[in-house]
Scaffold this motif. Structure first.
Motif, mmCIF file in Angstrom:
data_model
loop_
_atom_site.group_PDB
_atom_site.id
_atom_site.type_symbol
_atom_site.label_atom_id
_atom_site.label_comp_id
_atom_site.label_asym_id
_atom_site.label_seq_id
_atom_site.Cartn_x
_atom_site.Cartn_y
_atom_site.Cartn_z
ATOM 1 N N ASP A 91 53.893 37.718 28.623
ATOM 2 C CA ASP A 91 54.932 38.624 29.360
ATOM 3 C C ASP A 91 54.198 38.741 30.934
ATOM 4 N N GLY A 92 53.654 37.835 30.947
ATOM 5 C CA GLY A 92 53.424 38.773 32.675
ATOM 6 C C GLY A 92 51.837 39.514 32.834
ATOM 7 N N PRO A 93 51.734 39.235 34.092
ATOM 8 C CA PRO A 93 50.127 40.198 34.421
ATOM 9 C C PRO A 93 50.158 41.848 33.813
ATOM 10 N N VAL A 94 49.038 42.117 33.504
ATOM 11 C CA VAL A 94 48.133 43.504 32.866
ATOM 12 C C VAL A 94 48.012 43.937 34.309
ATOM 13 N N HIS A 95 49.064 45.600 34.222
ATOM 14 C CA HIS A 95 48.886 46.430 35.228
ATOM 15 C C HIS A 95 47.092 46.736 35.160
ATOM 16 N N ALA A 96 45.872 46.687 35.852
ATOM 17 C CA ALA A 96 44.708 47.644 35.161
ATOM 18 C C ALA A 96 44.251 48.868 36.304
ATOM 19 N N VAL A 97 44.002 49.757 35.615
ATOM 20 C CA VAL A 97 43.734 50.729 36.643
ATOM 21 C C VAL A 97 41.869 50.989 36.239
ATOM 22 N N PHE A 98 41.448 50.817 37.569
ATOM 23 C CA PHE A 98 40.112 50.772 37.163
ATOM 24 C C PHE A 98 39.246 51.649 37.562
ATOM 25 N N ILE A 99 38.383 52.581 37.273
ATOM 26 C CA ILE A 99 37.770 53.978 37.558
ATOM 27 C C ILE A 99 36.777 54.077 37.094
ATOM 28 N N ARG A 100 35.828 53.906 38.164
ATOM 29 C CA ARG A 100 33.762 53.945 38.301
ATOM 30 C C ARG A 100 33.829 52.867 37.270
ATOM 31 N N ALA A 101 34.565 51.702 37.621
ATOM 32 C CA ALA A 101 34.319 50.600 36.098
ATOM 33 C C ALA A 101 33.001 49.483 36.092
ATOM 34 N N PRO A 102 32.504 49.427 34.490
ATOM 35 C CA PRO A 102 31.840 48.496 34.901
ATOM 36 C C PRO A 102 32.488 46.703 34.959
ATOM 37 N N TRP A 103 31.835 46.254 35.064
ATOM 38 C CA TRP A 103 31.844 44.674 35.272
ATOM 39 C C TRP A 103 30.563 43.914 34.426
ATOM 40 N N VAL A 104 31.517 42.727 33.627
ATOM 41 C CA VAL A 104 30.270 42.039 32.842
ATOM 42 C C VAL A 104 29.849 41.006 33.463
ATOM 43 N N GLU A 105 28.469 40.520 33.159
ATOM 44 C CA GLU A 105 27.207 40.390 34.762
ATOM 45 C C GLU A 105 26.948 39.072 33.606
ATOM 46 N N LYS A 106 27.317 38.896 32.810
ATOM 47 C CA LYS A 106 27.046 37.798 31.777
ATOM 48 C C LYS A 106 27.535 38.148 30.261
ATOM 49 N N ALA A 107 27.935 36.756 29.494
ATOM 50 C CA ALA A 107 28.676 36.911 28.736
ATOM 51 C C ALA A 107 28.182 36.031 28.158
ATOM 52 N N GLY A 108 27.987 36.009 27.057
ATOM 53 C CA GLY A 108 26.955 34.962 25.303
ATOM 54 C C GLY A 108 28.513 33.595 25.419
ATOM 55 N N ASP A 109 27.558 33.212 24.668
ATOM 56 C CA ASP A 109 28.384 31.848 24.277
ATOM 57 C C ASP A 109 29.831 31.832 23.527
ATOM 58 N N ASP A 110 29.694 32.578 22.349
ATOM 59 C CA ASP A 110 30.669 32.884 21.280
ATOM 60 C C ASP A 110 31.429 34.307 21.899
ATOM 61 N N VAL A 111 31.450 35.024 23.317
ATOM 62 C CA VAL A 111 31.993 35.619 24.027
ATOM 63 C C VAL A 111 33.543 34.622 24.966
ATOM 64 N N GLU A 112 34.090 35.276 24.493
ATOM 65 C CA GLU A 112 35.568 34.484 24.900
ATOM 66 C C GLU A 112 36.225 35.207 25.975
ATOM 67 N N VAL A 113 36.230 34.765 27.584
ATOM 68 C CA VAL A 113 37.066 35.890 28.607
ATOM 69 C C VAL A 113 38.301 36.259 28.989
ATOM 70 N N LEU A 114 38.667 36.894 28.837
ATOM 71 C CA LEU A 114 40.033 37.271 29.063
ATOM 72 C C LEU A 114 40.335 37.106 30.228
ATOM 73 N N ALA A 115 40.546 38.434 31.135
ATOM 74 C CA ALA A 115 40.573 38.503 32.551
ATOM 75 C C ALA A 115 39.528 38.382 33.197
ATOM 76 N N ARG A 116 39.703 38.260 34.499
ATOM 77 C CA ARG A 116 38.732 38.251 35.682
ATOM 78 C C ARG A 116 39.373 38.880 36.520
ATOM 79 N N VAL A 117 39.127 39.664 37.847
ATOM 80 C CA VAL A 117 39.309 40.031 38.708
ATOM 81 C C VAL A 117 39.387 39.148 39.637
ATOM 82 N N PRO A 118 41.028 37.878 40.104
ATOM 83 C CA PRO A 118 41.268 38.036 41.418
ATOM 84 C C PRO A 118 40.427 37.628 42.231
ATOM 85 N N ASP A 119 40.302 36.282 42.474
ATOM 86 C CA ASP A 119 39.698 35.724 43.696
ATOM 87 C C ASP A 119 40.206 35.671 44.788
#
Length: 186
Positions: free
Chosen positions: A112-140
């Motif tokens: 049902d469409g995009p999720v409105h995301a609130v980032f507050i002093r947030a982390p990001w994932v630098e590297k994800a292992g092979d068994d990790v499913e990436v669910l979202a990325r910051v739009p390019d």
């Protein structure tokens, strides 16, 4: 409140006995080093690691993502990790409090469409292992700058984590994704 909107019965967990009584756990936003120390002080660190390792569903948002990570960049040397996700996370990656922002994200598994995301002093994932499913990325996009295409939501088995705060928007769909995971196990 977000968990209850998603159909779950929520209760606080402050002691190992309370942890043993729940089917899943949310590790909320906050200050990850303080949360790490409190987990150790309240003797929850090892029981929580064991529950996550044995398959208990967990949802981490912002600082919760940091705690669930295998490795943290820019953390404190005495900071404890739960090792629930095979990810390397950069703490406070988006900058200081004044750099907090909001954006809409396409999140895999959320309909049902995009999720409105609130980032507050947030982390990001630098590297994800092979068994990790990436669910979202910051739009390019040009406005995204260095954050463009950074990983901000992941899932590995029954562990789900976001760099943003889904509880702040009134949209319970991310929590609903977690509640469905808990329901499958319980």
């Amino acid at each position: 409140a977000a968990l209850e909107r998603a159909g779950a019965r929520a209760r606080p967990v402050r002691r190992a006995g309370e942890l043993a009584e729940v089917d899943g756990l949310v590790l909320p936003g906050g200050e990850s080093t303080t949360m790490s120390r409190l987990l150790a002080s309240f003797e929850l660190l090892d029981p929580l690691r064991e529950r996550v390792r044995s398959g208990m569903p967990a949802l981490g948002s912002c600082a919760g993502l940091v705690l669930l990570a295998r490795e943290v960049l820019d953390g404190r040397p005495d900071q404890h990790q739960l090792d629930g996700l095979d990810v390397v996370v950069r703490r406070n990656a988006f900058g200081r409090q004044v750099d907090s922002f909001e954006t809409d994200l396409a999140v895999r598994g959320v309909d049902d469409g995009p999720v409105h995301a609130v980032f507050i002093r947030a982390p990001w994932v630098e590297k994800a292992g092979d068994d990790v499913e990436v669910l979202a990325r910051v739009p390019d996009t040009p406005e995204a700058g260095a954050a463009a295409d950074r990983i901000v939501a992941v899932r590995q088995g029954r562990v789900l984590a976001t760099a943003f705060h889904p509880e702040l928007t009134g949209d319970a769909r991310v929590h609903g994704l977690f509640v469905r995971t808990v329901s499958e196990v319980a």
